[in-house]
Design a protein around this motif. Sequence first.
Motif, PDB file in Angstrom:
ATOM      1  N   PHE A 137      15.406   6.780   1.023  1.00  0.00           N
ATOM      2  CA  PHE A 137      15.124   5.377   1.336  1.00  0.00           C
ATOM      3  C   PHE A 137      15.031   5.185   2.852  1.00  0.00           C
ATOM      4  CE2 PHE A 137      16.828   0.887   1.745  1.00  0.00           C
ATOM      5  CZ  PHE A 137      15.627   0.280   1.391  1.00  0.00           C
ATOM      6  N   TYR A 138      15.888   5.864   3.572  1.00  0.00           N
ATOM      7  CA  TYR A 138      15.884   5.810   5.034  1.00  0.00           C
ATOM      8  C   TYR A 138      14.541   6.290   5.585  1.00  0.00           C
ATOM      9  CZ  TYR A 138      17.232   7.094   9.841  1.00  0.00           C
ATOM     10  OH  TYR A 138      17.301   7.234  11.200  1.00  0.00           O
ATOM     11  N   GLU A 139      14.064   7.406   5.055  1.00  0.00           N
ATOM     12  CA  GLU A 139      12.791   7.948   5.530  1.00  0.00           C
ATOM     13  C   GLU A 139      11.628   7.017   5.195  1.00  0.00           C
ATOM     14  OE1 GLU A 139      12.748  11.732   3.670  1.00  0.00           O
ATOM     15  OE2 GLU A 139      14.074  12.680   5.147  1.00  0.00           O
ATOM     16  N   ASP A 140      11.736   6.270   4.095  1.00  0.00           N
ATOM     17  CA  ASP A 140      10.659   5.357   3.695  1.00  0.00           C
ATOM     18  C   ASP A 140      10.669   4.057   4.495  1.00  0.00           C
ATOM     19  OD1 ASP A 140       9.659   7.082   1.812  1.00  0.00           O
ATOM     20  OD2 ASP A 140      10.715   6.178   0.121  1.00  0.00           O
ATOM     21  N   ALA A 141      11.858   3.582   4.858  1.00  0.00           N
ATOM     22  CA  ALA A 141      11.933   2.208   5.367  1.00  0.00           C
ATOM     23  C   ALA A 141      12.642   2.032   6.700  1.00  0.00           C
ATOM     24  CB  ALA A 141      12.628   1.328   4.323  1.00  0.00           C
ATOM     25  N   ALA A 142      13.290   3.051   7.230  1.00  0.00           N
ATOM     26  CA  ALA A 142      14.098   2.859   8.441  1.00  0.00           C
ATOM     27  C   ALA A 142      13.256   2.608   9.682  1.00  0.00           C
ATOM     28  CB  ALA A 142      15.009   4.058   8.672  1.00  0.00           C
ATOM     29  N   ALA A 143      12.020   3.086   9.694  1.00  0.00           N
ATOM     30  CA  ALA A 143      11.128   2.856  10.834  1.00  0.00           C
ATOM     31  C   ALA A 143       9.688   2.977  10.348  1.00  0.00           C
ATOM     32  CB  ALA A 143      11.404   3.864  11.953  1.00  0.00           C
ATOM     33  N   ASN A 164       0.825  -1.204   0.000  1.00  0.00           N
ATOM     34  CA  ASN A 164       0.000   0.000   0.000  1.00  0.00           C
ATOM     35  C   ASN A 164       0.867   1.266   0.000  1.00  0.00           C
ATOM     36  OD1 ASN A 164      -2.318  -1.603   0.113  1.00  0.00           O
ATOM     37  ND2 ASN A 164      -2.345  -1.605   2.360  1.00  0.00           N
ATOM     38  N   TYR A 165       1.973   1.224   0.736  1.00  0.00           N
ATOM     39  CA  TYR A 165       2.845   2.400   0.837  1.00  0.00           C
ATOM     40  C   TYR A 165       3.462   2.723  -0.519  1.00  0.00           C
ATOM     41  CZ  TYR A 165       6.448   5.554   2.626  1.00  0.00           C
ATOM     42  OH  TYR A 165       7.252   6.652   2.859  1.00  0.00           O
ATOM     43  N   VAL A 166       3.965   1.696  -1.206  1.00  0.00           N
ATOM     44  CA  VAL A 166       4.588   1.905  -2.517  1.00  0.00           C
ATOM     45  C   VAL A 166       3.573   2.433  -3.520  1.00  0.00           C
ATOM     46  CG1 VAL A 166       5.670   0.719  -4.459  1.00  0.00           C
ATOM     47  CG2 VAL A 166       6.409   0.212  -2.124  1.00  0.00           C
ATOM     48  N   ALA A 167       2.353   1.947  -3.432  1.00  0.00           N
ATOM     49  CA  ALA A 167       1.305   2.403  -4.358  1.00  0.00           C
ATOM     50  C   ALA A 167       1.003   3.891  -4.161  1.00  0.00           C
ATOM     51  CB  ALA A 167       0.043   1.574  -4.167  1.00  0.00           C
ATOM     52  N   GLN A 168       1.137   4.370  -2.929  1.00  0.00           N
ATOM     53  CA  GLN A 168       0.831   5.772  -2.639  1.00  0.00           C
ATOM     54  C   GLN A 168       2.021   6.696  -2.832  1.00  0.00           C
ATOM     55  OE1 GLN A 168      -0.650   5.749   1.375  1.00  0.00           O
ATOM     56  NE2 GLN A 168      -2.395   4.422   0.902  1.00  0.00           N
TER      57      GLN A 168
END
Length: 809
Positions: A613-619, A509-513
């Motif tokens: 990438f850090y902001e998307d996946a680090a937490a 869902n996150y990638v789609a948005q």
Amino acid sequence: MAGVAHRAAVFLDRRRLTVIGIATLLTVASLIAAKNLQVSTKLEALMPEGAASVLTLNNALEKAGSFASIQVVIEGEDKHAIKSALFILEAVVRPLPWSESVQYFEDISILEQHKLLQLDVGELEKVEMAVEQKMLVATADTFEKNTGIPIRITLTGERASVSSDGKPNDSLHSSLSETIETKRLFASQNGRAQALVIWPKPGHEGLSEAKLMIADVANIIQALDLNAPQDGLRVGIAGRISNKVTQYDAVLRDVSVGLGSSIGLIMLLLAAHYRRVSALMLIMLPLLCGIVWTLGLTALAIGGLNLITIFLALILFGLGIDFGIHNMSRYSEARSGGLSHIEALTLIIGHTGKASLCAALTTSLGFLSLLFTEFRAFREFGFIAGSGVLLILLAMYTVFPALLSLLQGRMRWQPTSRAKASRKTYWLAGRNKSFPTVIAALLIVIAAGMLAFGIEFERNFRNIQADKSPDQQWATAVSKSIFRGGHDRAVLVVGTLEEVEAIETYFKNYVAQDTETPTISKIVSLRNFIPNPTVQAERLEVINRMWETLGEGGPLPDDLADKTQYLQIDELKPDELPPAMRRVFIGNEDKPGYLMYIYNSVSMDDAYLARQFYEDAAAFTVNGTTYFPASEAFIFVEMLALMKSDAVRAVVLVLVVTTAMIFAFTRSTIGTIQILTPTLAGLTITLAVMALVDLRLSIINMVILPSLIGISVDNGIHIFERFRNTGEHIAEVMATTGRAATITTLTTLVGFGGLVSASMGGLRSMGYLALIGFSICLVMTWLLLPALLQLRRPSNTDGHITSRKAKPV
């Protein structure tokens, strides 16, 4: 003070052999301790011990065992020769004591057998209809064979229609029509390149183990002569472990070559200046003792060096040689002026030693103030550099006088005219127009301060790493053509497979948005291969129904005769996967949980993209639980942010401590300003030049800045002390102490300047920054400092203004 200096001089002269003996024992003991020093090239070694990204990475490593492998890549036209080479390599490497898993293909037989589980129920029902259609066609073929009457049977919904003309409907789903695979080679798309992947056993993550493993593999390749021209094969080593060893070897080579060449060039410079072999011994031996003592202390207190502190031998060499040069210059001047050995020794202990002590304390406490920063690299650098300066000072005022007392009987001194030397060679300081010089310097500093705001931090981590050799570049490129998914990814340890599914849904869902700055390419986990039990049960119902249909009798189609194993399956469980896949997705099976991988779609070499990438996946938070994936790229992002914030704090701390120590030494606000202003001016102009030539600050070259402050302040203190207490004209001071300051700066500049040819980008930038910074600070020492001192002559230690006509000491 003079009495204390005299007694110290007499003691060191009489006890010279004892002092040298004790220093020798300390040096030997330090060398023994320094042998245990470990060098880490890991980014996490630069971060605070409790940093979230480091703890997460360590936790992931405990579960995964290791993220790194050794890849032996082979390229050639003869696929049979490649296969033979891989087979031989696997057989030879597998028995190595550190080898856990060796393979040049994936065992996918279990996945192949269960591949129908990858289809959803709707797709399986289409396959079921195709199977029934095939069986009906086979029945029609049998009827035609027995009766000679051609018919066609078509399955539509739940009804079958029969006609006497037409051809069989060959629409069976490709899932049952494909050739059965049992293994998949690690190969490029064109098949010209293949790889052997070697996973080490747990406990082999260290640098020494990595060097041993790479050496073993390289020796095997050489012993088997796999790169022989007649075979037409090219063989190389790639992977993270190989890259780690390459970077370490490059750093060690650059530091060794840089230190060796620096020592050689500095000795030539000192020999040309002093024209005495004994002068080289007197300066270099105490300096080396102090550096070795520092390394021994580092081994006991910290235990290792990191990417920044490994260069401290060079930095301490530049900082520490100042004391020896000032001592030797003052002693030579005193002896040439007719003073005895004890009198000259008293002079360098009482006067030069006082300035050296202030300079050492100022520089040392400035470095030690870095202990109050969060960035672990700064803290360790501050401790080693701060303690190192003090230990070198100790060596210079114990070992140096003892050696001098031992050798002075063999040294001859010719009377010289200091005033003549001053008028002939150092007229610049004497004719300095003070006020115009200060105004011009002020305008330049203001302009430089405006330009300095344009300085940038190095965003690309590869720019501070060592350049790869052509063979290494080739091996890396081939590896990327084989493993196209890449290795830049974040890893996450989760407790249950239900969490895995929830996280996959979250990211879907996150990638789609996320359409503005997409950085996530895919999520890979066990669920990519093993559906959850509920889904498997629904799909197995259709698969079992197909098997029952085949078992009801009737002719079996020829193209399904060897495909029945696809229908004779049960639920697929994680422990049924091949060992290599379990290692990737389950890791250490003694620890609970599963491993997930978040692949990035942008380069992790660029700090700006890595930050996205850090902001998307680090937490992220799913169902009330917050997860923290681990990645070296995340550590780099956090490290850069911490370095930027701590850099300002570090500079402020160093300047505050330096200012306080200078004030304590001069006991004068004016004197403090006079000493500190050329340093700050030189630092500001250096930053402006960096901005103009696009020389960026990095975790490597930043250590030059406190060194600039230390050496510039050191020179300023010596010149100020000589000018305040002797009553000499500024030209005379610059002809003696100023000349020594020039030699100290030039030796440091030569020492660091050799790094411009280093293979490591970070070291090259360090060399360029040193050339720029030390040159500018030297110019400020010669132009601005004399001007400031002449505008207002400082009072001596008794609070009185010294006469300009007083006789020099």
